[in-house]
Design a protein around this motif. Structure first.
Motif, PDB file in Angstrom:
ATOM      1  N   LYS A   1       0.772  -1.216  -0.056  1.00  0.00           N
ATOM      2  CA  LYS A   1       0.071  -0.048  -0.182  1.00  0.00           C
ATOM      3  C   LYS A   1       0.849   1.135   0.056  1.00  0.00           C
ATOM      4  O   LYS A   1       1.790   1.087   0.666  1.00  0.00           O
ATOM      5  CB  LYS A   1      -0.952  -0.048   1.220  1.00  0.00           C
ATOM      6  N   SER A   2       0.361   2.380  -0.540  1.00  0.00           N
ATOM      7  CA  SER A   2       0.911   3.587  -0.660  1.00  0.00           C
ATOM      8  C   SER A   2      -0.008   4.535  -0.121  1.00  0.00           C
ATOM      9  O   SER A   2      -0.976   4.538  -0.237  1.00  0.00           O
ATOM     10  CB  SER A   2       1.447   3.884  -2.177  1.00  0.00           C
ATOM     11  N   GLU A   3       0.897   5.512   0.701  1.00  0.00           N
ATOM     12  CA  GLU A   3       0.189   6.572   1.539  1.00  0.00           C
ATOM     13  C   GLU A   3      -0.503   7.798   0.360  1.00  0.00           C
ATOM     14  O   GLU A   3      -1.391   8.472   0.803  1.00  0.00           O
ATOM     15  CB  GLU A   3       0.990   7.590   2.501  1.00  0.00           C
ATOM     16  N   TYR A   4       0.377   7.760  -0.634  1.00  0.00           N
ATOM     17  CA  TYR A   4      -0.010   8.936  -1.787  1.00  0.00           C
ATOM     18  C   TYR A   4      -0.892   8.227  -2.434  1.00  0.00           C
ATOM     19  O   TYR A   4      -0.771   7.195  -3.265  1.00  0.00           O
ATOM     20  CB  TYR A   4       1.226   9.082  -2.438  1.00  0.00           C
ATOM     21  N   TYR A   5      -2.147   8.705  -2.715  1.00  0.00           N
ATOM     22  CA  TYR A   5      -3.607   8.326  -3.023  1.00  0.00           C
ATOM     23  C   TYR A   5      -4.245   9.043  -3.792  1.00  0.00           C
ATOM     24  O   TYR A   5      -4.462  10.301  -3.606  1.00  0.00           O
ATOM     25  CB  TYR A   5      -4.341   7.522  -1.860  1.00  0.00           C
ATOM     26  N   ASN A   6      -4.693   8.947  -5.084  1.00  0.00           N
ATOM     27  CA  ASN A   6      -5.518   9.687  -5.765  1.00  0.00           C
ATOM     28  C   ASN A   6      -6.429   8.766  -6.523  1.00  0.00           C
ATOM     29  O   ASN A   6      -6.356   7.469  -6.698  1.00  0.00           O
ATOM     30  CB  ASN A   6      -4.652  10.631  -6.881  1.00  0.00           C
ATOM     31  N   ASP A   7      -7.271   9.458  -7.332  1.00  0.00           N
ATOM     32  CA  ASP A   7      -8.422   8.744  -8.165  1.00  0.00           C
ATOM     33  C   ASP A   7      -7.813   7.835  -9.096  1.00  0.00           C
ATOM     34  O   ASP A   7      -8.531   6.665  -9.766  1.00  0.00           O
ATOM     35  CB  ASP A   7      -9.308   9.709  -9.068  1.00  0.00           C
TER      36      ASP A   7
ATOM     37  N   SER B   1       2.926   9.704 -16.281  1.00  0.00           N
ATOM     38  CA  SER B   1       3.064  10.726 -15.100  1.00  0.00           C
ATOM     39  C   SER B   1       3.724  11.782 -15.233  1.00  0.00           C
ATOM     40  O   SER B   1       4.449  11.943 -16.065  1.00  0.00           O
ATOM     41  CB  SER B   1       3.948   9.669 -14.046  1.00  0.00           C
ATOM     42  N   ILE B   2       3.211  12.751 -14.319  1.00  0.00           N
ATOM     43  CA  ILE B   2       3.707  14.206 -14.662  1.00  0.00           C
ATOM     44  C   ILE B   2       4.850  14.194 -13.854  1.00  0.00           C
ATOM     45  O   ILE B   2       5.006  14.256 -12.310  1.00  0.00           O
ATOM     46  CB  ILE B   2       2.720  15.100 -14.064  1.00  0.00           C
TER      47      ILE B   2
ATOM     48  N   PRO C   1      -6.600  14.666 -14.621  1.00  0.00           N
ATOM     49  CA  PRO C   1      -5.871  13.419 -13.594  1.00  0.00           C
ATOM     50  C   PRO C   1      -5.963  12.046 -14.113  1.00  0.00           C
ATOM     51  O   PRO C   1      -6.762  11.669 -14.817  1.00  0.00           O
ATOM     52  CB  PRO C   1      -6.470  13.693 -12.259  1.00  0.00           C
ATOM     53  N   TYR C   2      -4.791  11.215 -13.820  1.00  0.00           N
ATOM     54  CA  TYR C   2      -4.986   9.743 -14.336  1.00  0.00           C
ATOM     55  C   TYR C   2      -5.992   9.311 -13.972  1.00  0.00           C
ATOM     56  O   TYR C   2      -6.634   9.134 -12.890  1.00  0.00           O
ATOM     57  CB  TYR C   2      -3.540   9.250 -13.833  1.00  0.00           C
ATOM     58  N   GLN C   3      -6.502   8.385 -14.968  1.00  0.00           N
ATOM     59  CA  GLN C   3      -7.511   7.749 -14.996  1.00  0.00           C
ATOM     60  C   GLN C   3      -7.604   6.539 -16.068  1.00  0.00           C
ATOM     61  O   GLN C   3      -6.818   6.585 -16.758  1.00  0.00           O
ATOM     62  CB  GLN C   3      -8.975   8.366 -14.958  1.00  0.00           C
TER      63      GLN C   3
ATOM     64  N   VAL D   1      -2.956  13.986 -19.949  1.00  0.00           N
ATOM     65  CA  VAL D   1      -3.527  12.800 -18.976  1.00  0.00           C
ATOM     66  C   VAL D   1      -2.520  11.933 -18.089  1.00  0.00           C
ATOM     67  O   VAL D   1      -1.592  11.636 -18.447  1.00  0.00           O
ATOM     68  CB  VAL D   1      -4.467  11.856 -19.752  1.00  0.00           C
ATOM     69  N   GLY D   2      -2.634  12.383 -16.946  1.00  0.00           N
ATOM     70  CA  GLY D   2      -1.501  12.138 -15.848  1.00  0.00           C
ATOM     71  C   GLY D   2      -1.635  12.807 -14.534  1.00  0.00           C
ATOM     72  O   GLY D   2      -2.389  13.983 -14.301  1.00  0.00           O
TER      73      GLY D   2
END
Length: 369
Positions: free
Chosen positions: A39-45, A196-197, A254-256, A225-226
């Protein structure tokens, strides 16, 4: 066959996407797959979307702890947990997708496979040479030989492949709705990037090349997109955009799931300064985009210049500008190259082809005495 795959964490990289595509193809072919993921703490959609794909893949997903917690005790506990689970599972083969988890099968004294995803992987204590290693491009194969002292006979070249879902275009009404949401007109030429940016991906190279197009900019929209790989990099891309005259022409999403966005693009560009293979190029080709990329790792495996796509010299803004200029002016060229690229990708870079070749590598390891 029971396959165990080891992944440090989910992120918006080709390593994660490659693991997903392989996992889905293996399950479809009737194999049992267990994937260990931190698991990673940095989380996004974007990460949520990738997690959902893993959950829906049909594989057994085992989350083994927070990889951002760097304490020695935490790492030891995570390692013991993974070792114990693998011993209980008794898999036929272990594949260390993340190179710094290769010490796990090494500790178990098991034969295993690892993949070299990039040609700048630094040596660390956790990295252990695999029984057989998969290289994803000619450049990563040379890197494995020169940097990790693999013998050529112990390396298998397996190009990344992507799901056939990219072949099928979304409906025109869906494209129209998405364009309206992003304020993109039907008359606009959409130049896009999915990555990824971060500076390594070369967004600034693309922006500067488009900025130099002058009057041709009038009907261009740049679709990015990223998401940022880390909070420390936040703001870099926005600063680069503000240094151009493209502020009103850039859409950042944002990445999706990138599939709907490929279907909006007339030209896809991957201007990376460094790559392992450039999986998104294949996704774009299957989606029938006209693709342009830098001559970094994987370029000449993917593209025949002028036929299935276009290649420019790394960081050469003028060369990229010239290619874009020709493609903007010549719609028939864009469409011809896009069609050729899709056909080439279908014949060489699908996830089913990648899965079959990867299983052949596993069999070589299993059959070793």
């Amino acid at each position: 066959m029971h396959i165990v795959k080891l992944l440090t964490k989910i992120n918006e990289t080709g390593l994660t996407t490659n693991t997903l595509d392989l996992t889905e193809s293996f399950v479809k072919k009737g194999h049992t797959v267990t994937v260990f993921i931190g698991k990673s703490e940095y989380y996004n959609d974007g990460l949520k979307y990738l997690e959902e794909r893993f959950a829906d893949s049909g594989a057994n997903i085992i989350w083994y702890g927070n990889v951002n917690k760097s304490g020695i005790l935490q790492k030891i506990l995570q390692t013991v947990f993974i070792l114990y689970k693998i011993v209980c599972l008794k898999p036929d083969i272990i594949h260390a997708q993340s190179p710094y988890l290769s010490f796990i099968p090494w500790l178990l004294r098991k034969k295993f496979v690892s993949t070299v995803h990039v040609a700048d992987l630094p040596k660390r204590f956790e990295y252990k040479n695999a029984t057989r290693v998969i290289a994803i491009s000619d450049e990563t194969k040379k890197y494995a030989i020169n940097h990790f002292q693999y013998k050529e006979d112990d390396i298998d070249l397996v190009f990344h492949g992507v799901s056939l879902r990219y072949e099928n275009k979304i409906t025109n009404s869906e494209i129209k709705s998405l364009k309206e949401k992003l304020n993109i007109l039907d008359t606009d030429i959409v130049i896009g990037i999915v990555a990824s940016i971060e500076k390594r991906k070369g967004h600034d190279i693309l922006l500067n090349a488009i900025d130099k197009l002058g009057s041709l900019n009038s009907n261009i929209k740049v679709l990015i997109v990223g998401s940022y790989k880390s909070k420390n990099e936040q703001g870099w891309l926005e600063n680069e955009i503000n240094n151009t005259d493209l502020v009103d022409k850039v859409c950042i999403v944002p990445y999706q799931d990138p599939k709907p966005f490929y279907d909006m693009m007339d030209i896809f560009v991957l201007p990376s300064r460094l790559e392992g293979f450039g999986l998104v190029v294949i996704e774009a080709m299957l989606s029938k985009c006209c693709v342009v990329r830098s001559d970094t790792e994987g370029a000449y495996d993917q593209i025949s210049h002028g036929e299935t796509g276009f290649i420019f010299k790394n960081e050469n803004i003028e060369e990229l500008k010239s290619i874009l200029e020709h493609l903007i002016k010549d719609e028939s060229l864009r469409k011809r190259v896009a069609s050729n690229g899709k056909e080439f990708a279908l014949n060489n870079f699908t996830s089913d082809i990648m899965a079959e070749k990867t299983i052949e590598v596993y069999q070589k390891v299993i059959n070793l005495k």
